[in-house]
Design a protein around this motif. Structure first.
Motif, PDB file in Angstrom:
ATOM      1  N   LEU A 307       0.832  -1.200   0.000  1.00 52.11           N
ATOM      2  CA  LEU A 307       0.000   0.000   0.000  1.00 52.11           C
ATOM      3  C   LEU A 307       0.871   1.256   0.000  1.00 52.11           C
ATOM      4  CD1 LEU A 307      -2.622  -1.034   2.704  1.00 52.11           C
ATOM      5  CD2 LEU A 307      -2.817  -1.279   0.220  1.00 52.11           C
ATOM      6  N   ASN A 308       0.520   2.217  -0.848  1.00 50.12           N
ATOM      7  CA  ASN A 308       1.152   3.539  -0.807  1.00 50.12           C
ATOM      8  C   ASN A 308       0.402   4.358   0.248  1.00 50.12           C
ATOM      9  OD1 ASN A 308       2.657   2.567  -2.923  1.00 50.12           O
ATOM     10  ND2 ASN A 308       1.561   3.724  -4.487  1.00 50.12           N
ATOM     11  N   LEU A 309       0.776   4.167   1.480  1.00 45.24           N
ATOM     12  CA  LEU A 309      -0.011   4.711   2.598  1.00 45.24           C
ATOM     13  C   LEU A 309      -0.059   6.230   2.606  1.00 45.24           C
ATOM     14  CD1 LEU A 309       1.133   2.219   5.372  1.00 45.24           C
ATOM     15  CD2 LEU A 309      -1.110   2.327   4.272  1.00 45.24           C
ATOM     16  N   ASN A 310       0.920   6.878   1.980  1.00 42.28           N
ATOM     17  CA  ASN A 310       0.897   8.342   1.929  1.00 42.28           C
ATOM     18  C   ASN A 310      -0.147   8.865   0.947  1.00 42.28           C
ATOM     19  OD1 ASN A 310       2.439   7.257  -0.209  1.00 42.28           O
ATOM     20  ND2 ASN A 310       3.411   9.256  -0.564  1.00 42.28           N
ATOM     21  N   GLU A 311      -0.751   7.962   0.173  1.00 42.10           N
ATOM     22  CA  GLU A 311      -1.745   8.365  -0.820  1.00 42.10           C
ATOM     23  C   GLU A 311      -3.167   7.972  -0.432  1.00 42.10           C
ATOM     24  OE1 GLU A 311      -0.699   7.189  -4.794  1.00 42.10           O
ATOM     25  OE2 GLU A 311       1.449   7.303  -4.348  1.00 42.10           O
ATOM     26  N   ILE A 312      -3.339   7.360   0.726  1.00 43.40           N
ATOM     27  CA  ILE A 312      -4.683   6.991   1.192  1.00 43.40           C
ATOM     28  C   ILE A 312      -4.835   7.432   2.644  1.00 43.40           C
ATOM     29  CG2 ILE A 312      -4.923   5.039  -0.391  1.00 43.40           C
ATOM     30  CD1 ILE A 312      -4.167   3.179   1.874  1.00 43.40           C
ATOM     31  N   SER A 313      -6.087   7.553   3.067  1.00 43.31           N
ATOM     32  CA  SER A 313      -6.334   8.023   4.435  1.00 43.31           C
ATOM     33  C   SER A 313      -6.545   6.879   5.421  1.00 43.31           C
ATOM     34  CB  SER A 313      -7.552   8.953   4.463  1.00 43.31           C
ATOM     35  OG  SER A 313      -8.697   8.290   3.989  1.00 43.31           O
ATOM     36  N   LEU A 314      -6.650   5.662   4.926  1.00 40.46           N
ATOM     37  CA  LEU A 314      -6.797   4.512   5.800  1.00 40.46           C
ATOM     38  C   LEU A 314      -5.428   3.970   6.191  1.00 40.46           C
ATOM     39  CD1 LEU A 314      -9.655   2.459   4.086  1.00 40.46           C
ATOM     40  CD2 LEU A 314      -9.840   3.896   6.110  1.00 40.46           C
ATOM     41  N   SER A 315      -5.378   3.301   7.329  1.00 46.31           N
ATOM     42  CA  SER A 315      -4.157   2.638   7.755  1.00 46.31           C
ATOM     43  C   SER A 315      -4.064   1.270   7.072  1.00 46.31           C
ATOM     44  CB  SER A 315      -4.154   2.450   9.278  1.00 46.31           C
ATOM     45  OG  SER A 315      -5.145   1.498   9.658  1.00 46.31           O
ATOM     46  N   HIS A 316      -2.894   0.679   7.182  1.00 40.04           N
ATOM     47  CA  HIS A 316      -2.662  -0.676   6.691  1.00 40.04           C
ATOM     48  C   HIS A 316      -3.712  -1.634   7.264  1.00 40.04           C
ATOM     49  CE1 HIS A 316       0.323  -4.314   6.700  1.00 40.04           C
ATOM     50  NE2 HIS A 316      -0.337  -4.276   5.560  1.00 40.04           N
ATOM     51  N   ARG A 317      -3.898  -1.596   8.558  1.00 44.59           N
ATOM     52  CA  ARG A 317      -4.849  -2.494   9.217  1.00 44.59           C
ATOM     53  C   ARG A 317      -6.276  -2.228   8.746  1.00 44.59           C
ATOM     54  NH1 ARG A 317      -5.397  -3.932  15.680  1.00 44.59           N
ATOM     55  NH2 ARG A 317      -7.373  -5.053  15.513  1.00 44.59           N
ATOM     56  N   GLN A 318      -6.634  -0.965   8.583  1.00 40.63           N
ATOM     57  CA  GLN A 318      -8.009  -0.651   8.150  1.00 40.63           C
ATOM     58  C   GLN A 318      -8.292  -1.197   6.754  1.00 40.63           C
ATOM     59  OE1 GLN A 318      -7.682   3.602   8.846  1.00 40.63           O
ATOM     60  NE2 GLN A 318      -9.146   3.501  10.554  1.00 40.63           N
ATOM     61  N   VAL A 319      -7.337  -1.074   5.848  1.00 44.42           N
ATOM     62  CA  VAL A 319      -7.522  -1.649   4.509  1.00 44.42           C
ATOM     63  C   VAL A 319      -7.684  -3.154   4.614  1.00 44.42           C
ATOM     64  CG1 VAL A 319      -6.443  -2.040   2.260  1.00 44.42           C
ATOM     65  CG2 VAL A 319      -6.264   0.205   3.355  1.00 44.42           C
ATOM     66  N   PHE A 320      -6.824  -3.793   5.368  1.00 45.95           N
ATOM     67  CA  PHE A 320      -6.883  -5.248   5.560  1.00 45.95           C
ATOM     68  C   PHE A 320      -8.256  -5.663   6.096  1.00 45.95           C
ATOM     69  CE2 PHE A 320      -6.174  -9.254   7.700  1.00 45.95           C
ATOM     70  CZ  PHE A 320      -5.189  -9.895   6.964  1.00 45.95           C
ATOM     71  N   GLU A 321      -8.700  -4.986   7.141  1.00 49.87           N
ATOM     72  CA  GLU A 321      -9.956  -5.362   7.780  1.00 49.87           C
ATOM     73  C   GLU A 321     -11.160  -5.087   6.888  1.00 49.87           C
ATOM     74  OE1 GLU A 321      -9.789  -3.294  11.506  1.00 49.87           O
ATOM     75  OE2 GLU A 321      -8.751  -4.971  12.507  1.00 49.87           O
TER      76      GLU A 321
END
Length: 403
Positions: A307-321
């Motif tokens: 994940l390009n986390l600097n380009e989305i507002s969700l965290s790694h865990r939130q995307v996963f969940e």
């Protein structure tokens, strides 16, 4: 829930196992040698020793190479714990080499730097275990060159990689390693339910692998220790000459493996097709797609995005969940081994593996398996697109408001 991986069992597989159930042998019969022959024919290796798990294969590989207390085994931190535990089983110490930021395999630069320092400190590894993560081979030619220079043996952990190729040769042929290990767990490319194998081109190593697989026992007179009564041993005579284990593969497992091996190229080709479709469908999303080396043909055991986390507002865990909530059986391969409580107790309190740490903060494995339907594929892509595209859009809107 769409799983990240699963076995593909057809009627021929079922018939092969049923035939064994109706036969005289459930273990130590003709099917294990047939499976070993199939592995040799496919990879080009001279010897194949089938066992009850990939973990067992790693263990006897270390034993066959003489790993013991006082020795060091190095491996990648981004792997299943078995790649490191096999060294601990032998009483050796384990250390890790950071990963390459593109391939996620063991970094050649990090390995070379660590070896140069270890040589000065007189703690060079006896064995290095490169792990072919997701089915893509490590840079084995470079690792073998370093092995020759610094004197370490090489065990390829190819648990993900049967059916893959490196420099146009099948993974497992042993060109750049002493031993290559496969796993046949149900989520792997081919399955024997549980099972593994150790392949080598060295007949002496092969003899040792066979001994350690079966209690350290031999009926081969030339391997026996000390005088044997009579001109030739009685037919019942055997000797335990090593402290071995009961790591044998059953006839049921081997029969399934023989049948599965007839479809291995189809399995890998289907995974390659799914990977290509993922690459095309996900190209515009805020993530990093898997990197493919030019001289490798991946078995595509896993499809790992970052994940390009600097380009989305969700965290790694939130995307996963959120993906899990939508019935997508995503996973994370793997938690860095040095973060596990057992390894923390061994002293890995503040290790310095920045690439592995960054990978763990961003990686997600998407479903990929032979027989994955178009509907399942579309469900995965649509769910990921919905989660990431909306979040990326929200960030862009916020940036515009700031302007």
């Amino acid at each position: 829930m769409i799983p990240y991986g699963k076995q593909d069992i057809n009627q021929a597989d079922i018939d092969a196992v049923v035939d064994v159930l109706k036969s005289d042998f459930l273990t130590q019969g003709p099917q294990v040698p047939l499976f070993e022959e199939a592995l040799k024919n496919y990879t080009g290796a001279k010897h194949a020793i089938a066992v009850n798990s990939g973990t067992s294969a790693l263990h006897i590989a270390c034993l066959a190479l003489g790993l013991r207390k006082g020795d060091w085994l190095w491996t990648s931190p981004i792997t299943f714990v078995a790649s490191a535990n096999c060294g601990l089983y032998c009483g050796a110490q384990v250390d890790f080499v950071d990963i390459d930021p593109q391939t996620y395999n063991l970094s050649i630069n990090a390995l070379e730097e660590k070896l140069a320092l270890a040589e000065k400190e007189n703690r060079l590894p006896k064995i290095v275990v490169p792990v072919h993560l997701a089915g893509q081979a490590c840079e084995m030619r470079a690792i073998k060159t370093l092995g020759d220079r610094y004197g370490f043996a090489i065990i390829e952990d190819a648990s993900h990689a049967i059916g893959g190729r490196y420099e146009n040769d099948p993974i497992g042929n042993g060109r750049y390693s002493d031993i290559c290990v496969f796993s046949f767990h149900p989520v792997k490319i081919v399955t024997t339910a549980e099972g593994g194998a150790a392949l080598t081109n060295d007949p002496v190593i092969a003899e040792k692998l066979e001994l350690f697989r079966c209690h350290g026992i031999t009926r081969d007179e030339k391997l026996m220790d000390g005088p044997v009564p009579g001109a030739t041993p009685a037919p019942w005579v055997y000797q335990q000459i090593e402290l071995g284990f009961n790591y044998r593969m059953t006839e049921l497992q081997a029969a399934l493996g023989v049948s599965q091996m007839t479809r291995i190229d189809d399995f890998v080709a289907d995974r390659q097709r799914i990977k290509a479709e993922y690459n095309q469908s996900l190209a515009s999303l805020p993530l990093t797609l898997p990197y493919q080396m030019d001289d490798a043909y991946s078995a595509c055991h896993l499809y790992i995005i970052r994940l390009n986390l600097n380009e989305i507002s969700l965290s790694h865990r939130q995307v996963f969940e959120q993906l899990r909530e939508q019935g997508i059986g995503v996973n994370l391969h793997y938690i860095p081994v040095y973060t596990q409580p057992y390894f923390q107790k061994l002293g890995y309190i503040d290790p310095h593996f920045p690439c592995a740490d960054q990978y763990y903060a961003e990686a997600i494995s998407l479903p990929i398996f032979h027989g994955m339907t178009d509907e399942q594929f579309d469900t995965v892509v649509n769910a990921l697109t919905t989660v990431l595209a909306l979040q990326a859009s929200a960030i862009k809107d916020k940036d515009k408001e700031k302007e």
